[in-house]
Design a protein around this motif. Sequence first.
Motif, short mmCIF file in Angstrom:
data_model
loop_
_atom_site.label_atom_id
_atom_site.label_comp_id
_atom_site.label_asym_id
_atom_site.label_seq_id
_atom_site.Cartn_x
_atom_site.Cartn_y
_atom_site.Cartn_z
N ASP A 61 0.83 -1.21 0.00
CA ASP A 61 0.00 0.00 0.00
C ASP A 61 0.87 1.26 0.00
OD1 ASP A 61 0.96 -0.45 2.56
OD2 ASP A 61 -0.75 0.53 3.52
N ILE A 62 2.07 1.19 -0.58
CA ILE A 62 2.95 2.35 -0.63
C ILE A 62 3.04 2.86 -2.06
CG2 ILE A 62 4.31 1.68 1.39
CD1 ILE A 62 6.39 0.54 -0.49
N ASN A 63 3.38 4.14 -2.20
CA ASN A 63 3.54 4.74 -3.52
C ASN A 63 5.01 4.67 -3.95
OD1 ASN A 63 4.91 6.77 -2.14
ND2 ASN A 63 3.15 8.15 -2.09
N PRO A 64 5.35 5.17 -5.16
CA PRO A 64 6.75 5.10 -5.62
C PRO A 64 7.75 5.82 -4.72
CG PRO A 64 5.27 5.55 -7.46
CD PRO A 64 4.45 5.66 -6.22
N PHE A 65 7.27 6.69 -3.86
CA PHE A 65 8.16 7.42 -2.96
C PHE A 65 8.28 6.74 -1.59
CE2 PHE A 65 6.16 10.46 -5.87
CZ PHE A 65 7.29 10.99 -6.48
N ASP A 66 7.82 5.49 -1.50
CA ASP A 66 7.87 4.71 -0.26
C ASP A 66 7.05 5.37 0.84
OD1 ASP A 66 8.72 2.38 1.04
OD2 ASP A 66 10.25 3.49 2.14
N GLU A 67 5.95 6.00 0.45
CA GLU A 67 5.05 6.64 1.40
C GLU A 67 3.70 5.92 1.37
OE1 GLU A 67 6.69 11.22 0.86
OE2 GLU A 67 4.97 10.50 -0.31
N VAL A 68 3.01 5.97 2.49
CA VAL A 68 1.68 5.37 2.56
C VAL A 68 0.64 6.42 2.20
CG1 VAL A 68 0.01 4.19 4.03
CG2 VAL A 68 2.45 3.82 4.39
N PRO A 69 -0.05 6.27 1.06
CA PRO A 69 -1.06 7.27 0.68
C PRO A 69 -2.30 7.19 1.55
CG PRO A 69 -1.09 5.44 -0.86
CD PRO A 69 0.05 5.18 0.08
N ASP A 70 -3.12 8.23 1.48
CA ASP A 70 -4.38 8.23 2.23
C ASP A 70 -5.28 7.10 1.74
OD1 ASP A 70 -3.35 10.47 3.36
OD2 ASP A 70 -4.75 11.89 2.43
N ALA A 115 -3.41 11.71 15.69
CA ALA A 115 -2.34 12.51 15.12
C ALA A 115 -1.44 11.67 14.20
CB ALA A 115 -1.50 13.14 16.23
N PHE A 116 -1.23 10.40 14.55
CA PHE A 116 -0.41 9.52 13.71
C PHE A 116 -1.03 9.36 12.33
CE2 PHE A 116 1.04 7.05 17.72
CZ PHE A 116 1.93 8.06 18.02
N GLY A 117 -2.38 9.38 12.26
CA GLY A 117 -3.03 9.24 10.97
C GLY A 117 -4.11 8.18 10.91
N TYR A 118 -4.34 7.50 12.01
CA TYR A 118 -5.37 6.45 12.00
C TYR A 118 -6.76 7.05 12.21
CZ TYR A 118 -1.43 3.26 12.39
OH TYR A 118 -0.27 2.57 12.16
N HIS A 119 -7.77 6.32 11.73
CA HIS A 119 -9.15 6.72 11.98
C HIS A 119 -9.53 6.25 13.38
CE1 HIS A 119 -9.58 7.95 7.87
NE2 HIS A 119 -9.24 6.75 7.42
N VAL A 120 -9.87 7.19 14.22
CA VAL A 120 -10.14 6.90 15.63
C VAL A 120 -11.51 7.44 16.01
CG1 VAL A 120 -9.30 7.19 17.99
CG2 VAL A 120 -7.67 7.11 16.10
N ALA A 121 -12.23 6.69 16.81
CA ALA A 121 -13.54 7.15 17.28
C ALA A 121 -13.37 8.30 18.27
CB ALA A 121 -14.28 6.00 17.95
N GLU A 122 -14.44 9.06 18.46
CA GLU A 122 -14.42 10.13 19.46
C GLU A 122 -14.49 9.52 20.86
OE1 GLU A 122 -17.40 13.14 18.68
OE2 GLU A 122 -17.43 12.58 16.56
N TYR A 123 -13.63 10.01 21.75
CA TYR A 123 -13.60 9.54 23.13
C TYR A 123 -13.84 10.72 24.07
CZ TYR A 123 -11.84 4.79 22.34
OH TYR A 123 -11.71 3.48 21.98
N TYR A 124 -14.66 10.49 25.08
CA TYR A 124 -14.95 11.54 26.06
C TYR A 124 -14.84 10.94 27.46
CZ TYR A 124 -16.87 13.77 21.92
OH TYR A 124 -17.01 14.31 20.65
N LEU A 125 -14.30 11.72 28.38
CA LEU A 125 -14.23 11.31 29.76
C LEU A 125 -15.47 11.80 30.48
CD1 LEU A 125 -12.42 9.91 31.89
CD2 LEU A 125 -11.51 12.19 32.44
#
Length: 265
Positions: free
Chosen positions: A81-90, A174-184
């Motif tokens: 799942d990487i592009n020619p620049f060795d990056e992971v696209p969206d 921040a890393f880039g993963y899809h994360v659910a909303e969390y509330y305390l």
Amino acid sequence: MKTDFSRFVRALVLLSAAMIIGMPIRGFGLTVEEFDQQVKDREIFFYREFFNNIVYDPFANLLRFDRLRDRLFPSEHKARDINPFDEVPDSGFFVNRHAKNRMSLSDLKRGPDLGDGPNPQGPWTVLKGKTEGVSAGLMIKDERGDRYLLKFDPKENPEMATSAEMISHKFFHAFGYHVAEYYLVYFNPSILTLDPKATYYNKDGFKKPLNEEALQELMDLMPKFKGGVLRASASKILENAKGYMDFEGRRKSDPDDLIPHEDRR
């Protein structure tokens, strides 16, 4: 006696499977709630799902000669799942969120949280109970109709698990993963009302109706604060989520899921 025997049988089967296979078992960490996510629109039977995930699938994987070849003749395995620049696209798995546009300090602190979570004054309707895992939990629906999974701290370690979730979900966002909303949230148990169809899994892994007595048993597993107040992390249930995902293979019902999950970076 019956309960103790059932637990003994489950422990014996788990130990036997681990000893026979002699290798990491895919799905070994699955809870009965996760089994339920995989089996839609039909009643679940714990031991059948246990057999499929713990015994049958691992043995079937032993017959995959491509994996045997990779173990005998290891070679460099590149992500697909990487592009020619060795990056992971969206993608549906990952977004270059902080990498593309540096997030502000306030954005990092807020994370994926878009609102203010469930109103701690209630009322909240309990839809399900959770006993598996480190701590107890509840699935609730607030007065707006939004659903949340409430996860509590272990009774011996108040604020431990909830603090970890509140911190880590912002990092992973921040890393880039899809994360659910969390509330305390802090709330009084008196705001809870039981849905007539509410269920939970007992300690033997079977689905049972969640009544007042069973709810009280769950409450007894949770640490109490002054005035009987409970503390929980409330993760909002995504309405447009595509459901459970395996760590291997593809989700064939999703035409956009083209790369086997084990081949992703």
